[in-house]
Design a protein around this motif. Structure first.
Motif, PDB file in Angstrom:
ATOM      1  N   VAL A 239       0.868  -1.173   0.000  1.00 39.05           N
ATOM      2  CA  VAL A 239       0.000   0.000   0.000  1.00 39.05           C
ATOM      3  C   VAL A 239       0.904   1.221   0.000  1.00 39.05           C
ATOM      4  O   VAL A 239       1.756   1.390   0.867  1.00 39.05           O
ATOM      5  N   VAL A 240       0.751   2.060  -0.986  1.00 42.25           N
ATOM      6  CA  VAL A 240       1.658   3.185  -1.183  1.00 42.25           C
ATOM      7  C   VAL A 240       1.076   4.439  -0.547  1.00 42.25           C
ATOM      8  O   VAL A 240      -0.100   4.745  -0.708  1.00 42.25           O
ATOM      9  N   ALA A 241       1.932   5.146   0.164  1.00 46.09           N
ATOM     10  CA  ALA A 241       1.556   6.441   0.723  1.00 46.09           C
ATOM     11  C   ALA A 241       2.103   7.516  -0.199  1.00 46.09           C
ATOM     12  O   ALA A 241       3.306   7.655  -0.350  1.00 46.09           O
ATOM     13  N   ASP A 242       1.221   8.239  -0.852  1.00 43.01           N
ATOM     14  CA  ASP A 242       1.651   9.211  -1.852  1.00 43.01           C
ATOM     15  C   ASP A 242       1.889  10.603  -1.294  1.00 43.01           C
ATOM     16  O   ASP A 242       2.319  11.486  -2.016  1.00 43.01           O
ATOM     17  N   GLY A 243       1.606  10.839  -0.023  1.00 40.84           N
ATOM     18  CA  GLY A 243       1.666  12.183   0.510  1.00 40.84           C
ATOM     19  C   GLY A 243       3.020  12.623   1.028  1.00 40.84           C
ATOM     20  O   GLY A 243       3.112  13.603   1.746  1.00 40.84           O
ATOM     21  N   VAL A 244       4.093  11.932   0.681  1.00 40.31           N
ATOM     22  CA  VAL A 244       5.409  12.275   1.201  1.00 40.31           C
ATOM     23  C   VAL A 244       6.155  13.192   0.239  1.00 40.31           C
ATOM     24  O   VAL A 244       6.164  12.959  -0.959  1.00 40.31           O
ATOM     25  N   ALA A 245       6.752  14.237   0.800  1.00 41.87           N
ATOM     26  CA  ALA A 245       7.605  15.132   0.027  1.00 41.87           C
ATOM     27  C   ALA A 245       9.018  15.057   0.592  1.00 41.87           C
ATOM     28  O   ALA A 245       9.205  14.992   1.812  1.00 41.87           O
ATOM     29  N   LEU A 246      10.012  15.025  -0.280  1.00 44.58           N
ATOM     30  CA  LEU A 246      11.421  14.988   0.109  1.00 44.58           C
ATOM     31  C   LEU A 246      12.108  16.171  -0.555  1.00 44.58           C
ATOM     32  O   LEU A 246      11.994  16.353  -1.768  1.00 44.58           O
ATOM     33  N   PHE A 247      12.811  16.970   0.226  1.00 40.69           N
ATOM     34  CA  PHE A 247      13.500  18.134  -0.326  1.00 40.69           C
ATOM     35  C   PHE A 247      14.687  18.494   0.547  1.00 40.69           C
ATOM     36  O   PHE A 247      14.743  18.037   1.708  1.00 40.69           O
ATOM     37  N   PRO A 248      15.674  19.249   0.106  1.00 37.10           N
ATOM     38  CA  PRO A 248      15.868  19.637  -1.289  1.00 37.10           C
ATOM     39  C   PRO A 248      16.343  18.443  -2.113  1.00 37.10           C
ATOM     40  O   PRO A 248      16.940  17.511  -1.576  1.00 37.10           O
ATOM     41  N   ASN A 249      16.088  18.499  -3.382  1.00 35.52           N
ATOM     42  CA  ASN A 249      16.525  17.441  -4.286  1.00 35.52           C
ATOM     43  C   ASN A 249      16.965  18.083  -5.598  1.00 35.52           C
ATOM     44  O   ASN A 249      16.116  18.616  -6.312  1.00 35.52           O
ATOM     45  N   PRO A 250      18.250  18.105  -5.889  1.00 35.37           N
ATOM     46  CA  PRO A 250      19.340  17.411  -5.211  1.00 35.37           C
ATOM     47  C   PRO A 250      19.681  18.056  -3.867  1.00 35.37           C
ATOM     48  O   PRO A 250      19.349  19.204  -3.609  1.00 35.37           O
ATOM     49  N   THR A 251      20.357  17.265  -3.031  1.00 38.69           N
ATOM     50  CA  THR A 251      20.764  17.717  -1.709  1.00 38.69           C
ATOM     51  C   THR A 251      22.276  17.643  -1.578  1.00 38.69           C
ATOM     52  O   THR A 251      22.923  16.836  -2.244  1.00 38.69           O
ATOM     53  N   GLN A 252      22.814  18.458  -0.685  1.00 39.72           N
ATOM     54  CA  GLN A 252      24.241  18.384  -0.380  1.00 39.72           C
ATOM     55  C   GLN A 252      24.486  17.583   0.883  1.00 39.72           C
ATOM     56  O   GLN A 252      25.633  17.431   1.310  1.00 39.72           O
TER      57      GLN A 252
ATOM     58  N   GLY B 299      25.761  10.575  -5.268  1.00 34.90           N
ATOM     59  CA  GLY B 299      25.120   9.641  -6.189  1.00 34.90           C
ATOM     60  C   GLY B 299      23.616   9.658  -6.059  1.00 34.90           C
ATOM     61  O   GLY B 299      23.037  10.459  -5.326  1.00 34.90           O
ATOM     62  N   HIS B 300      22.962   8.750  -6.788  1.00 35.43           N
ATOM     63  CA  HIS B 300      21.513   8.598  -6.747  1.00 35.43           C
ATOM     64  C   HIS B 300      21.154   7.603  -5.644  1.00 35.43           C
ATOM     65  O   HIS B 300      21.782   6.545  -5.527  1.00 35.43           O
ATOM     66  N   TYR B 301      20.123   7.927  -4.881  1.00 37.40           N
ATOM     67  CA  TYR B 301      19.653   7.074  -3.798  1.00 37.40           C
ATOM     68  C   TYR B 301      18.134   7.032  -3.815  1.00 37.40           C
ATOM     69  O   TYR B 301      17.480   7.848  -4.450  1.00 37.40           O
ATOM     70  N   VAL B 302      17.595   6.073  -3.058  1.00 34.86           N
ATOM     71  CA  VAL B 302      16.153   5.931  -2.909  1.00 34.86           C
ATOM     72  C   VAL B 302      15.832   6.015  -1.422  1.00 34.86           C
ATOM     73  O   VAL B 302      16.419   5.290  -0.609  1.00 34.86           O
ATOM     74  N   PHE B 303      14.909   6.900  -1.069  1.00 33.53           N
ATOM     75  CA  PHE B 303      14.398   6.997   0.294  1.00 33.53           C
ATOM     76  C   PHE B 303      13.150   6.129   0.379  1.00 33.53           C
ATOM     77  O   PHE B 303      12.288   6.178  -0.490  1.00 33.53           O
ATOM     78  N   ARG B 304      13.065   5.338   1.439  1.00 34.79           N
ATOM     79  CA  ARG B 304      11.868   4.521   1.674  1.00 34.79           C
ATOM     80  C   ARG B 304      11.394   4.799   3.095  1.00 34.79           C
ATOM     81  O   ARG B 304      12.147   4.611   4.048  1.00 34.79           O
ATOM     82  N   GLY B 305      10.150   5.244   3.216  1.00 34.15           N
ATOM     83  CA  GLY B 305       9.578   5.535   4.525  1.00 34.15           C
ATOM     84  C   GLY B 305       8.398   4.640   4.805  1.00 34.15           C
ATOM     85  O   GLY B 305       7.542   4.432   3.942  1.00 34.15           O
TER      86      GLY B 305
ATOM     87  N   THR C 171       8.155   5.886  -1.303  1.00 31.31           N
ATOM     88  CA  THR C 171       9.457   5.772  -1.938  1.00 31.31           C
ATOM     89  C   THR C 171       9.709   7.024  -2.771  1.00 31.31           C
ATOM     90  O   THR C 171       8.853   7.420  -3.554  1.00 31.31           O
ATOM     91  N   ARG C 172      10.869   7.623  -2.573  1.00 29.63           N
ATOM     92  CA  ARG C 172      11.276   8.799  -3.339  1.00 29.63           C
ATOM     93  C   ARG C 172      12.744   8.653  -3.704  1.00 29.63           C
ATOM     94  O   ARG C 172      13.554   8.227  -2.881  1.00 29.63           O
ATOM     95  N   SER C 173      13.097   9.044  -4.913  1.00 30.90           N
ATOM     96  CA  SER C 173      14.512   9.035  -5.297  1.00 30.90           C
ATOM     97  C   SER C 173      15.076  10.441  -5.089  1.00 30.90           C
ATOM     98  O   SER C 173      14.346  11.428  -5.147  1.00 30.90           O
ATOM     99  N   PHE C 174      16.378  10.489  -4.825  1.00 34.89           N
ATOM    100  CA  PHE C 174      17.025  11.782  -4.657  1.00 34.89           C
ATOM    101  C   PHE C 174      18.480  11.672  -5.072  1.00 34.89           C
ATOM    102  O   PHE C 174      19.044  10.588  -5.185  1.00 34.89           O
ATOM    103  N   LEU C 175      19.071  12.838  -5.296  1.00 31.62           N
ATOM    104  CA  LEU C 175      20.447  12.939  -5.742  1.00 31.62           C
ATOM    105  C   LEU C 175      21.260  13.649  -4.671  1.00 31.62           C
ATOM    106  O   LEU C 175      20.884  14.728  -4.230  1.00 31.62           O
ATOM    107  N   LEU C 176      22.348  13.022  -4.245  1.00 32.40           N
ATOM    108  CA  LEU C 176      23.272  13.611  -3.276  1.00 32.40           C
ATOM    109  C   LEU C 176      24.474  14.140  -4.048  1.00 32.40           C
ATOM    110  O   LEU C 176      25.108  13.390  -4.799  1.00 32.40           O
ATOM    111  N   ILE C 177      24.759  15.432  -3.893  1.00 31.99           N
ATOM    112  CA  ILE C 177      25.838  16.061  -4.647  1.00 31.99           C
ATOM    113  C   ILE C 177      26.826  16.722  -3.702  1.00 31.99           C
ATOM    114  O   ILE C 177      26.540  16.951  -2.529  1.00 31.99           O
TER     115      ILE C 177
END
Length: 102
Positions: A22-35, A79-85, A94-100
């Motif tokens: 069951v997917v929870a769509d209400g999650v926001a992840l920021f900043p993306n990309p992140t340092q 690199g590219h990563y995936v956040f899973r909450g 699940t959200r993907s993000f970029l770490l720079i």
């Protein structure tokens, strides 16, 4: 001739598949990309993890149910990563993000 051989056999696989989470769509992840530090808002998360693109768990965090959290990931390589909450009610975000680095 060969078809006659195969017609004498049957194959019943039934229903094949995996249950969908069951997917929870209400999650926001920021900043993306992140340092380094990400902020996650929107669901009452109790367990969080960061995965690499091969699906390996790189970092985990357990927390009391919260709808907003900050996580310092500056120790990870760029690199590219995936956040899973995981929310307390079993939903998964699940959200993907970029770490720079700059």
């Amino acid at each position: 001739l060969m078809w006659d051989f195969f017609q004498q056999y049957t194959l019943d696989c039934g229903t094949v598949g995996v249950p969908l989470a069951v997917v929870a769509d209400g999650v926001a992840l920021f900043p993306n990309p992140t340092q380094g530090t990400i902020t996650v808002t929107g669901e009452r998360l109790v367990h969080c993890s960061v995965l690499d693109l091969c699906g390996r768990t790189i970092a985990t965090m357990d927390t009391t149910p919260t709808s907003s959290l900050q996580w310092d990931l500056s120790s990870l390589l760029p690199g590219h990563y995936v956040f899973r909450g995981h929310a307390g009610d079993g939903r998964i975000s699940t959200r993907s993000f970029l770490l720079i680095r700059q």
